[in-house]
Design a protein around this motif. Sequence first.
Motif, PDB file in Angstrom:
ATOM      1  N   THR A 278       0.804  -1.221   0.000  1.00  0.00           N
ATOM      2  CA  THR A 278       0.000   0.000   0.000  1.00  0.00           C
ATOM      3  C   THR A 278       0.839   1.276   0.000  1.00  0.00           C
ATOM      4  O   THR A 278       0.312   2.345  -0.320  1.00  0.00           O
ATOM      5  CB  THR A 278      -0.941   0.037   1.220  1.00  0.00           C
TER       6      THR A 278
ATOM      7  N   SER B 135       7.936  10.401   1.811  1.00  0.00           N
ATOM      8  CA  SER B 135       6.736   9.583   1.622  1.00  0.00           C
ATOM      9  C   SER B 135       6.307   9.615   0.164  1.00  0.00           C
ATOM     10  O   SER B 135       6.855  10.364  -0.640  1.00  0.00           O
ATOM     11  CB  SER B 135       5.603  10.107   2.495  1.00  0.00           C
TER      12      SER B 135
ATOM     13  N   ASN C 166      11.131   1.555   3.352  1.00  0.00           N
ATOM     14  CA  ASN C 166      10.093   1.080   4.266  1.00  0.00           C
ATOM     15  C   ASN C 166       8.803   0.880   3.490  1.00  0.00           C
ATOM     16  O   ASN C 166       8.179   1.830   3.044  1.00  0.00           O
ATOM     17  CB  ASN C 166       9.879   2.088   5.409  1.00  0.00           C
ATOM     18  N   ASP C 167       8.429  -0.392   3.318  1.00  0.00           N
ATOM     19  CA  ASP C 167       7.191  -0.735   2.624  1.00  0.00           C
ATOM     20  C   ASP C 167       6.104  -1.034   3.647  1.00  0.00           C
ATOM     21  O   ASP C 167       6.363  -1.636   4.686  1.00  0.00           O
ATOM     22  CB  ASP C 167       7.392  -1.980   1.736  1.00  0.00           C
ATOM     23  N   THR C 168       4.886  -0.629   3.309  1.00  0.00           N
ATOM     24  CA  THR C 168       3.720  -0.915   4.127  1.00  0.00           C
ATOM     25  C   THR C 168       2.781  -1.794   3.323  1.00  0.00           C
ATOM     26  O   THR C 168       2.527  -1.516   2.147  1.00  0.00           O
ATOM     27  CB  THR C 168       3.000   0.394   4.521  1.00  0.00           C
ATOM     28  N   SER C 169       2.288  -2.837   3.960  1.00  0.00           N
ATOM     29  CA  SER C 169       1.382  -3.768   3.288  1.00  0.00           C
ATOM     30  C   SER C 169       0.120  -3.953   4.108  1.00  0.00           C
ATOM     31  O   SER C 169       0.137  -3.877   5.335  1.00  0.00           O
ATOM     32  CB  SER C 169       2.043  -5.128   3.087  1.00  0.00           C
ATOM     33  N   GLU C 170      -0.959  -4.210   3.397  1.00  0.00           N
ATOM     34  CA  GLU C 170      -2.219  -4.567   4.024  1.00  0.00           C
ATOM     35  C   GLU C 170      -2.394  -6.074   3.842  1.00  0.00           C
ATOM     36  O   GLU C 170      -2.236  -6.586   2.744  1.00  0.00           O
ATOM     37  CB  GLU C 170      -3.362  -3.809   3.366  1.00  0.00           C
TER      38      GLU C 170
ATOM     39  N   LYS D  69       5.705   2.771  -5.550  1.00  0.00           N
ATOM     40  CA  LYS D  69       5.809   1.418  -4.993  1.00  0.00           C
ATOM     41  C   LYS D  69       6.629   0.482  -5.862  1.00  0.00           C
ATOM     42  O   LYS D  69       7.229  -0.461  -5.361  1.00  0.00           O
ATOM     43  CB  LYS D  69       4.415   0.831  -4.776  1.00  0.00           C
TER      44      LYS D  69
ATOM     45  N   THR E 181       5.211   3.066   0.084  1.00  0.00           N
ATOM     46  CA  THR E 181       6.660   2.960   0.195  1.00  0.00           C
ATOM     47  C   THR E 181       7.218   4.300   0.650  1.00  0.00           C
ATOM     48  O   THR E 181       6.776   5.349   0.177  1.00  0.00           O
ATOM     49  CB  THR E 181       7.292   2.573  -1.155  1.00  0.00           C
ATOM     50  N   LYS E 182       8.172   4.252   1.571  1.00  0.00           N
ATOM     51  CA  LYS E 182       8.867   5.449   2.048  1.00  0.00           C
ATOM     52  C   LYS E 182      10.367   5.228   1.901  1.00  0.00           C
ATOM     53  O   LYS E 182      10.860   4.101   1.977  1.00  0.00           O
ATOM     54  CB  LYS E 182       8.537   5.731   3.512  1.00  0.00           C
TER      55      LYS E 182
END
Length: 73
Positions: free
Chosen positions: A7, A33, A65-69, A37, A9-10
């Motif tokens: 969802t 931010s 830093n990746d964020t996933s749901e 992705k 990437t930073k």
Amino acid sequence: MAQALLTGTKLRLVFQVGMDEEGKPIMKSKTFSNVKKDSTTDQLFQAAIAISGLTNDMLNNLERNDTSEILAE
């Protein structure tokens, strides 16, 4: 079975900005931010080098830093 959906990437750059009284490095970071992705490691590295060229501080570390749901199927 569950799936992870990327969802966000930073990009985090950590700079050494000096030394303290005990000779230990002083670190400061800057996080960007809304990074694409699908950016490759090489693209992020090149961006970090370009950004660090705009400062007098030494680039010490670079993090993605990746964020996933997590979704249930």
